[in-house]
Write an enzyme that holds these catalytic residues in place. Structure first.
Site, short mmCIF file in Angstrom:
data_model
loop_
_atom_site.label_atom_id
_atom_site.label_comp_id
_atom_site.label_asym_id
_atom_site.label_seq_id
_atom_site.Cartn_x
_atom_site.Cartn_y
_atom_site.Cartn_z
N GLU A 263 27.81 93.19 38.10
CA GLU A 263 26.35 93.03 38.19
C GLU A 263 25.65 94.37 38.40
OE1 GLU A 263 24.61 90.41 37.58
OE2 GLU A 263 25.99 88.72 37.78
N THR B 261 33.10 86.53 32.87
CA THR B 261 33.48 85.49 33.83
C THR B 261 33.40 84.14 33.15
OG1 THR B 261 32.64 86.81 35.67
CG2 THR B 261 32.90 84.46 36.06
N GLY C 182 49.27 94.77 61.55
CA GLY C 182 50.31 94.50 60.55
C GLY C 182 50.16 93.13 59.93
N ARG D 41 44.94 86.96 70.26
CA ARG D 41 45.99 87.98 70.29
C ARG D 41 45.82 88.82 71.55
NH1 ARG D 41 49.65 91.34 70.36
NH2 ARG D 41 50.44 92.52 68.57
N LEU E 79 27.30 90.08 28.23
CA LEU E 79 26.46 91.27 28.06
C LEU E 79 27.32 92.51 27.87
CD1 LEU E 79 23.71 92.73 28.15
CD2 LEU E 79 23.93 92.79 30.65
N SER F 184 27.65 99.93 32.11
CA SER F 184 26.44 100.38 32.79
C SER F 184 25.31 100.70 31.81
CB SER F 184 26.75 101.62 33.64
OG SER F 184 27.64 101.30 34.69
#
Length: 380
Positions: A364, A160, A341, A269, A127, A134
């Site tokens: 999209e 795509t 980090g 952690r 498209l 847009s």
């Protein structure tokens, strides 16, 4: 993924379990390597197709899964949580089948849909153009009738599966009558004159090939016109409503995956003698992330249920796309922050999630366009 889902039938629960099993066994082991190498995982789509997961919302009589959008989108979310490139690819393939299914003749559907819905063929949707993203009505690609054929010329950007697909659903101009001069065509791969630029060197979604499609005197039979001449833009816009829901689901899955990694890291952690999830400042960040994921899921499911009920859902699809992709950007960014980090290194996947989330605010229909759509609905 969420501990519980509200699914309507035991069969839908089995379908989600099957999806999760394939995602964990077939997708998860290779996603990091393929994304880093930029490898397009074509065989993954064949696997999904053979499992019946590639085109769930289409009728069984044509080889689809006959599933409501409420279920299809949750399957898509499960895939997106493990491998966003594949989730986007499944959504785009479903979108590329939409014009033929909704506007094609009985003969066209009988000839093409079974292969498209089986997983043996992968589709692309053409498209956008470099100057007409847009504003698709500004497209310049042309299709000129020549006897029993149409001859197509032009370039379609940001495609795509460009160069990888087995068929291309192409919008091209058949007259100069503005938005009413655009038509839709089924263009098989291998059509002489169908060429492809080198894939784009993108920020994320490396496993999803994106390329410009070039049409240079590409000739297709007149029978490859889908719908009527001049109907192409209305076909395209109708398809985008469902496509936006697909991206909302993938974005929600991506955010869920980022949340899962962040929570797992925060539990193991330690800082100042306790797990960092037990520090209120960080625990509240994770709580906000969870709220964002759940709200995104709720918006796309609400729109899907309207669609399944045959009610208008365009505004709700734009809201779902806007909320889910903006939330995904926030959640993935926060996931990097939670890991500190470590989150900024490629030793952990959250930096990839953040890069992947960004484009979901763009394709999209950009989120600025979604706001325009929503505001126009409100004005009515």
């Amino acid at each position: 993924m969420p501990a519980t889902r509200h699914l309507p039938t035991p069969e839908s629960e089995d379908l989600l379990a099957l999806t999760r099993d394939i995602a964990n066994k077939e997708l998860a082991p290779r996603v990091a390597g393929d994304e880093r190498a930029g490898t397009f995982p074509r065989e993954v789509f064949t696997t999904l197709g053979r499992a019946g997961l590639l085109t769930l919302p289409y009728p069984e009589e044509f080889g689809g899964g006959g599933q409501p959008y409420e279920i299809y989108l949750q399957v898509l979310e499960e895939i997106g949580a493990v491998w966003a490139s594949v989730g986007v690819g499944v959504s785009v393939h479903a979108l590329s089948c939409f014009p033929l299914f909704s506007y094609g003749t009985d003969e066209q559907r009988a000839a093409w849909l079974p292969g498209m819905l089986s997983g043996e063929q992968l589709g692309a949707y053409c498209l956008s153009e470099a100057h007409a993203g847009s504003d698709p009505a500004a497209m310049r690609a042309k299709a000129v009738r020549d006897g029993d054929s149409y001859v197509l010329n032009g370039a379609k950007a940001w495609t795509t599966h460009g160069g990888r697909a087995d068929f291309y659903t192409v919008m091209a101009r058949t007259s100069d009558d503005g938005a009413r001069g655009i038509s839709c065509f089924h263009v098989p791969a291998g059509t002489p004159g169908l060429e492809f630029d080198a894939p784009e060197d993108k920020m994320g979604l490396m496993g999803s090939t994106t390329a410009t499609v070039r049409l240079e005197d590409a000739r297709v039979p007149a029978g490859n016109l889908i719908g009527a001449e001049g109907q192409g833009l209305s076909i395209a816009l109708a398809g985008l409503d469902s496509g936006r829901l697909g991206i909302a689901a993938v974005a929600t899955g991506l955010a869920q995956g980022a949340l899962d990694h962040a929570v797992a890291y925060a539990k193991q952690r330690e800082a100042f003698g306790k797990a960092i999830i037990d520090h209120q400042g960080l625990g509240f960040v994770l709580a906000d992330m969870a709220a964002a994921v759940e709200s995104a899921r709720a918006t796309y499911l609400s729109a899907a249920r309207l669609k399944d009920a045959g009610r208008p859902y365009g505004r709700e699809a734009s809201i779902a796309k806007l909320v889910a992709t903006d939330n995904a950007m926030k959640v993935t960014t926060d996931a990097v922050q939670v890991l500190g980090g470590a989150g900024y290194t490629r030793d952990f996947p959250v930096e990839r999630f953040m890069r992947e989330a960004k484009v979901m605010q763009i394709f999209e229909g950009t989120n600025q366009i979604q706001r325009l759509v929503i505001s126009r609905h409100l004005a009515r």
